[in-house]
Write a protein that holds these residues in place. Structure first.
Motif, PDB file in Angstrom:
ATOM      1  N   GLN A 140       0.848  -1.206   0.000  1.00  0.00           N
ATOM      2  CA  GLN A 140       0.000   0.000   0.000  1.00  0.00           C
ATOM      3  C   GLN A 140       0.872   1.239   0.000  1.00  0.00           C
ATOM      4  N   LEU A 141       0.697   2.085  -0.999  1.00  0.00           N
ATOM      5  CA  LEU A 141       1.395   3.370  -1.059  1.00  0.00           C
ATOM      6  C   LEU A 141       0.546   4.424  -0.360  1.00  0.00           C
ATOM      7  N   LEU A 142       1.199   5.280   0.430  1.00  0.00           N
ATOM      8  CA  LEU A 142       0.493   6.370   1.115  1.00  0.00           C
ATOM      9  C   LEU A 142       1.263   7.672   0.964  1.00  0.00           C
ATOM     10  N   GLY A 143       0.516   8.767   0.889  1.00  0.00           N
ATOM     11  CA  GLY A 143       1.075  10.089   1.125  1.00  0.00           C
ATOM     12  C   GLY A 143       0.690  10.470   2.550  1.00  0.00           C
ATOM     13  N   LEU A 144       0.983  11.694   2.914  1.00  0.00           N
ATOM     14  CA  LEU A 144       0.682  12.146   4.282  1.00  0.00           C
ATOM     15  C   LEU A 144       0.054  13.536   4.212  1.00  0.00           C
ATOM     16  N   GLY A 145      -1.144  13.663   4.755  1.00  0.00           N
ATOM     17  CA  GLY A 145      -1.766  14.985   4.806  1.00  0.00           C
ATOM     18  C   GLY A 145      -1.027  15.855   5.808  1.00  0.00           C
ATOM     19  N   ARG A 146      -1.087  17.149   5.592  1.00  0.00           N
ATOM     20  CA  ARG A 146      -0.412  18.077   6.502  1.00  0.00           C
ATOM     21  C   ARG A 146      -0.953  17.940   7.933  1.00  0.00           C
ATOM     22  N   ASN A 147      -2.205  17.501   8.070  1.00  0.00           N
ATOM     23  CA  ASN A 147      -2.792  17.302   9.400  1.00  0.00           C
ATOM     24  C   ASN A 147      -2.676  15.842   9.861  1.00  0.00           C
ATOM     25  N   GLY A 148      -1.836  15.076   9.175  1.00  0.00           N
ATOM     26  CA  GLY A 148      -1.598  13.689   9.588  1.00  0.00           C
ATOM     27  C   GLY A 148      -2.573  12.694   8.989  1.00  0.00           C
ATOM     28  N   HIS A 149      -3.399  13.137   8.017  1.00  0.00           N
ATOM     29  CA  HIS A 149      -4.340  12.165   7.454  1.00  0.00           C
ATOM     30  C   HIS A 149      -3.665  11.213   6.483  1.00  0.00           C
ATOM     31  N   ILE A 150      -4.234  10.026   6.375  1.00  0.00           N
ATOM     32  CA  ILE A 150      -3.824   9.056   5.355  1.00  0.00           C
ATOM     33  C   ILE A 150      -5.090   8.659   4.604  1.00  0.00           C
ATOM     34  N   GLY A 151      -4.980   8.515   3.262  1.00  0.00           N
ATOM     35  CA  GLY A 151      -6.200   8.437   2.459  1.00  0.00           C
ATOM     36  C   GLY A 151      -6.951   9.722   2.739  1.00  0.00           C
ATOM     37  N   PHE A 152      -8.237   9.609   3.067  1.00  0.00           N
ATOM     38  CA  PHE A 152      -8.977  10.785   3.544  1.00  0.00           C
ATOM     39  C   PHE A 152      -9.430  10.536   4.985  1.00  0.00           C
ATOM     40  N   ASN A 153      -8.646   9.799   5.726  1.00  0.00           N
ATOM     41  CA  ASN A 153      -8.963   9.564   7.141  1.00  0.00           C
ATOM     42  C   ASN A 153      -8.447  10.751   7.940  1.00  0.00           C
ATOM     43  N   GLU A 154      -9.366  11.636   8.220  1.00  0.00           N
ATOM     44  CA  GLU A 154      -9.020  12.883   8.892  1.00  0.00           C
ATOM     45  C   GLU A 154      -8.838  12.649  10.392  1.00  0.00           C
ATOM     46  N   PRO A 155      -8.220  13.617  11.104  1.00  0.00           N
ATOM     47  CA  PRO A 155      -8.078  13.472  12.559  1.00  0.00           C
ATOM     48  C   PRO A 155      -9.421  13.120  13.204  1.00  0.00           C
ATOM     49  N   ALA A 156      -9.351  12.247  14.200  1.00  0.00           N
ATOM     50  CA  ALA A 156     -10.503  11.696  14.937  1.00  0.00           C
ATOM     51  C   ALA A 156     -11.162  10.532  14.212  1.00  0.00           C
ATOM     52  N   SER A 157     -10.596  10.122  13.038  1.00  0.00           N
ATOM     53  CA  SER A 157     -11.099   8.897  12.400  1.00  0.00           C
ATOM     54  C   SER A 157     -10.831   7.713  13.321  1.00  0.00           C
ATOM     55  N   SER A 158     -11.754   6.772  13.314  1.00  0.00           N
ATOM     56  CA  SER A 158     -11.518   5.550  14.106  1.00  0.00           C
ATOM     57  C   SER A 158     -10.291   4.821  13.572  1.00  0.00           C
ATOM     58  N   LEU A 159      -9.445   4.383  14.473  1.00  0.00           N
ATOM     59  CA  LEU A 159      -8.243   3.652  14.041  1.00  0.00           C
ATOM     60  C   LEU A 159      -8.602   2.270  13.506  1.00  0.00           C
ATOM     61  N   GLY A 160      -9.857   1.852  13.712  1.00  0.00           N
ATOM     62  CA  GLY A 160     -10.304   0.557  13.170  1.00  0.00           C
ATOM     63  C   GLY A 160     -11.235   0.728  11.980  1.00  0.00           C
ATOM     64  N   SER A 161     -11.328   1.935  11.434  1.00  0.00           N
ATOM     65  CA  SER A 161     -12.337   2.215  10.395  1.00  0.00           C
ATOM     66  C   SER A 161     -12.095   1.423   9.114  1.00  0.00           C
TER      67      SER A 161
END
Ligand code: GLP
Length: 264
Positions: free
Chosen positions: A129-150
């Protein structure tokens, strides 16, 4: 986490391309998780040119993209499907039916997300799996406060992400505030993860991901739980790290070990 710090963004792209080429050489039928954004562009260019020179083939590979804007069809120039066609799929030997991007115009997006999870499972799971990193720490479009099990689902984008991604849209053009994205749990299921981050604007998120607490406040910190994640940073993205000398030391040891083993 394996932390690799390289002099420039070009070196990061080359490192990433080498990981993909190795993956496809070892397993031509690999299932690849792909990302959009500016960061993977140089890597995709290197893969396109390697494919043209027949150094790598995607003929037996399958791909699943991380995310898509809700409401944008695949032929919309700002959609992630369109991005992938332009920057990778149209220029490599992959079979169109083997490329999957969440469907931004599905009649029933909730069901489409469940089906996307099922498609990944039916393909045998994601090998790399390739990932970039959002400036706010997001991966994909999993924004802060996303469930870590989502799992794959619809997510509302933060204002910070909307602002960051506004550069891809023209002035006055409709920019979606919702997206379909693989979940953090989906990403953590990948066998191997390769995250690339370049530039000083990523330095704070890189620090939170690597050295911060495991927290939904920085979704990328969930990768601390993943047994085979490699994070590749350029010098600029590594500027906030505290233990940078330790990471460099470990990498030197890794390189020396690889050299020793390959000369035996
Ligand atoms: C977007 C994408 C992410 C990407 C991030 C960083 O929001 N959904 O997958 O990693 O932006 O993008 P960039 O590489 O352009 O900085």
């Amino acid at each position: 986490m394996r932390i690799v710090i390289l002099p420039s963004a070009d070196d990061v792209a080359e490192y990433g391309a080498a990981v993909f080429i190795r993956q496809l050489t070892n397993k031509p039928q690999s299932v690849l998780g792909l990302a959009t954004g500016s960061t993977p562009l140089a890597l995709y260019q290197l893969l396109v040119s390697a494919c043209r020179r027949q150094h790598v083939s995607f003929a037996r590979a399958r791909t699943f993209n991380l995310d898509e804007y809700l409401g944008l069809a695949g032929d919309h120039p700002r959609s992630y499907r369109y991005f992938m066609q332009q920057h990778l799929f149209n220029a490599i030997d992959i079979l169109p039916q083997n490329t999957a991007v969440p469907d931004g115009t599905a009649n029933d997006p909730v069901t489409a997300c469940l089906q996307y999870e099922q498609q990944i499972a039916d393909a045998g799971g994601i090998d790399l799996q390739l990932l970039g990193l959002g400036r706010n720490g997001h991966i994909g479009f999993n924004e802060p406060a996303s469930s870590l099990g989502s799992r794959t689902r619809i997510k509302a984008l933060t204002q910070a992400t909307i602002t960051d991604n506004a550069r891809f849209f023209q002035a006055g053009e409709y920019q979606p505030h919702l997206a379909l994205t693989m979940g953090i749990g989906t990403i953590l299921d990948a066998h191997k993860v390769l995250l690339l981050a370049t530039g000083t604007h990523k330095a704070r998120a890189a620090k939170a991901m690597i050295e911060g607490p495991l927290s939904a406040a920085c979704p990328a910190s969930a990768l601390q739980l993943h047994p085979q994640t490699t994070v590749v940073l350029d010098e600029a993205a590594a500027t906030e790290l505290t233990d940078v000398e330790f990471y460099r030391h470990i990498e030197r040891e890794n390189q020396a070990l690889v050299k020793r083993l390959s000369s035996q």
